[in-house]
Design a protein around this motif. Structure first.
Motif, mmCIF file in Angstrom:
data_model
loop_
_atom_site.group_PDB
_atom_site.id
_atom_site.type_symbol
_atom_site.label_atom_id
_atom_site.label_comp_id
_atom_site.label_asym_id
_atom_site.label_seq_id
_atom_site.Cartn_x
_atom_site.Cartn_y
_atom_site.Cartn_z
ATOM 1 N N SER A 36 0.812 -1.209 0.000
ATOM 2 C CA SER A 36 0.000 0.000 0.000
ATOM 3 C C SER A 36 0.849 1.265 0.000
ATOM 4 O O SER A 36 0.386 2.320 -0.428
ATOM 5 C CB SER A 36 -0.936 0.005 1.199
ATOM 6 O OG SER A 36 -0.213 0.043 2.396
ATOM 7 N N ARG A 37 2.083 1.170 0.464
ATOM 8 C CA ARG A 37 2.971 2.335 0.440
ATOM 9 C C ARG A 37 3.212 2.788 -1.001
ATOM 10 O O ARG A 37 3.113 3.971 -1.321
ATOM 11 C CB ARG A 37 4.294 1.974 1.110
ATOM 12 C CG ARG A 37 5.325 3.041 1.053
ATOM 13 C CD ARG A 37 6.576 2.576 1.738
ATOM 14 N NE ARG A 37 7.617 3.566 1.660
ATOM 15 C CZ ARG A 37 8.846 3.359 2.062
ATOM 16 N NH1 ARG A 37 9.178 2.215 2.597
ATOM 17 N NH2 ARG A 37 9.743 4.299 1.951
ATOM 18 N N TYR A 38 3.518 1.830 -1.872
ATOM 19 C CA TYR A 38 3.789 2.177 -3.266
ATOM 20 C C TYR A 38 2.514 2.532 -4.019
ATOM 21 O O TYR A 38 2.526 3.416 -4.875
ATOM 22 C CB TYR A 38 4.516 1.029 -3.960
ATOM 23 C CG TYR A 38 5.906 0.832 -3.404
ATOM 24 C CD1 TYR A 38 6.903 1.757 -3.648
ATOM 25 C CD2 TYR A 38 6.210 -0.260 -2.605
ATOM 26 C CE1 TYR A 38 8.166 1.604 -3.128
ATOM 27 C CE2 TYR A 38 7.472 -0.435 -2.078
ATOM 28 C CZ TYR A 38 8.445 0.501 -2.338
ATOM 29 O OH TYR A 38 9.694 0.344 -1.812
ATOM 30 N N LEU A 39 1.417 1.860 -3.708
ATOM 31 C CA LEU A 39 0.155 2.203 -4.363
ATOM 32 C C LEU A 39 -0.339 3.581 -3.917
ATOM 33 O O LEU A 39 -0.917 4.330 -4.708
ATOM 34 C CB LEU A 39 -0.894 1.135 -4.082
ATOM 35 C CG LEU A 39 -0.618 -0.227 -4.726
ATOM 36 C CD1 LEU A 39 -1.686 -1.216 -4.317
ATOM 37 C CD2 LEU A 39 -0.517 -0.109 -6.217
ATOM 38 N N GLY A 40 -0.122 3.919 -2.660
ATOM 39 C CA GLY A 40 -0.485 5.251 -2.171
ATOM 40 C C GLY A 40 0.341 6.331 -2.828
ATOM 41 O O GLY A 40 -0.175 7.398 -3.193
ATOM 42 N N ARG A 41 1.645 6.064 -2.976
ATOM 43 C CA ARG A 41 2.507 7.019 -3.676
ATOM 44 C C ARG A 41 2.033 7.214 -5.102
ATOM 45 O O ARG A 41 2.016 8.328 -5.621
ATOM 46 C CB ARG A 41 3.933 6.469 -3.718
ATOM 47 C CG ARG A 41 4.883 7.217 -2.896
ATOM 48 C CD ARG A 41 6.267 6.754 -3.207
ATOM 49 N NE ARG A 41 6.956 6.518 -1.956
ATOM 50 C CZ ARG A 41 8.075 5.872 -1.834
ATOM 51 N NH1 ARG A 41 8.648 5.361 -2.885
ATOM 52 N NH2 ARG A 41 8.634 5.719 -0.665
ATOM 53 N N ARG A 42 1.665 6.110 -5.729
ATOM 54 C CA ARG A 42 1.191 6.171 -7.112
ATOM 55 C C ARG A 42 -0.080 7.016 -7.219
ATOM 56 O O ARG A 42 -0.241 7.803 -8.154
ATOM 57 C CB ARG A 42 0.932 4.747 -7.604
ATOM 58 C CG ARG A 42 0.523 4.662 -9.013
ATOM 59 C CD ARG A 42 0.435 3.209 -9.439
ATOM 60 N NE ARG A 42 -0.341 3.154 -10.651
ATOM 61 C CZ ARG A 42 -1.503 2.565 -10.765
ATOM 62 N NH1 ARG A 42 -2.036 1.952 -9.749
ATOM 63 N NH2 ARG A 42 -2.146 2.580 -11.900
ATOM 64 N N LEU A 43 -0.964 6.865 -6.271
ATOM 65 C CA LEU A 43 -2.200 7.635 -6.274
ATOM 66 C C LEU A 43 -1.930 9.128 -6.088
ATOM 67 O O LEU A 43 -2.480 9.966 -6.814
ATOM 68 C CB LEU A 43 -3.139 7.128 -5.178
ATOM 69 C CG LEU A 43 -4.463 7.850 -5.036
ATOM 70 C CD1 LEU A 43 -5.313 7.600 -6.268
ATOM 71 C CD2 LEU A 43 -5.165 7.409 -3.794
#
Length: 69
Positions: A36-43
């Motif tokens: 979720s850290r990388y998906l949150g950054r992506r968002l």
């Protein structure tokens, strides 16, 4: 020209974070960094990119395609 380079760099960063999240998802062991850290950054970067594109169009730095054909 600089705004286009910034947009391309942000798009590459979004793709990089997507692949990092995919690699973590495929790991079977518990990792220290969550997906979720990388998906949150992506968002967040996607939202910043959209705002940057809208502002660049509003200020005339880039022009949208006038005809859709």
């Amino acid at each position: 020209m600089l705004i286009k380079l910034v947009i391309i760099a942000l798009l590459l960063f979004i793709i990089f974070n997507l692949f990092r999240a995919g690699i973590i998802m495929l790991r079977t062991t518990n990792s220290e960094v969550s997906m979720s850290r990388y998906l949150g950054r992506r968002l967040v970067i996607s939202i910043v990119l959209l705002l940057l594109i809208f502002l660049a169009i509003a200020f005339g730095l880039i022009q949208p395609n006038p005809t859709p054909f």
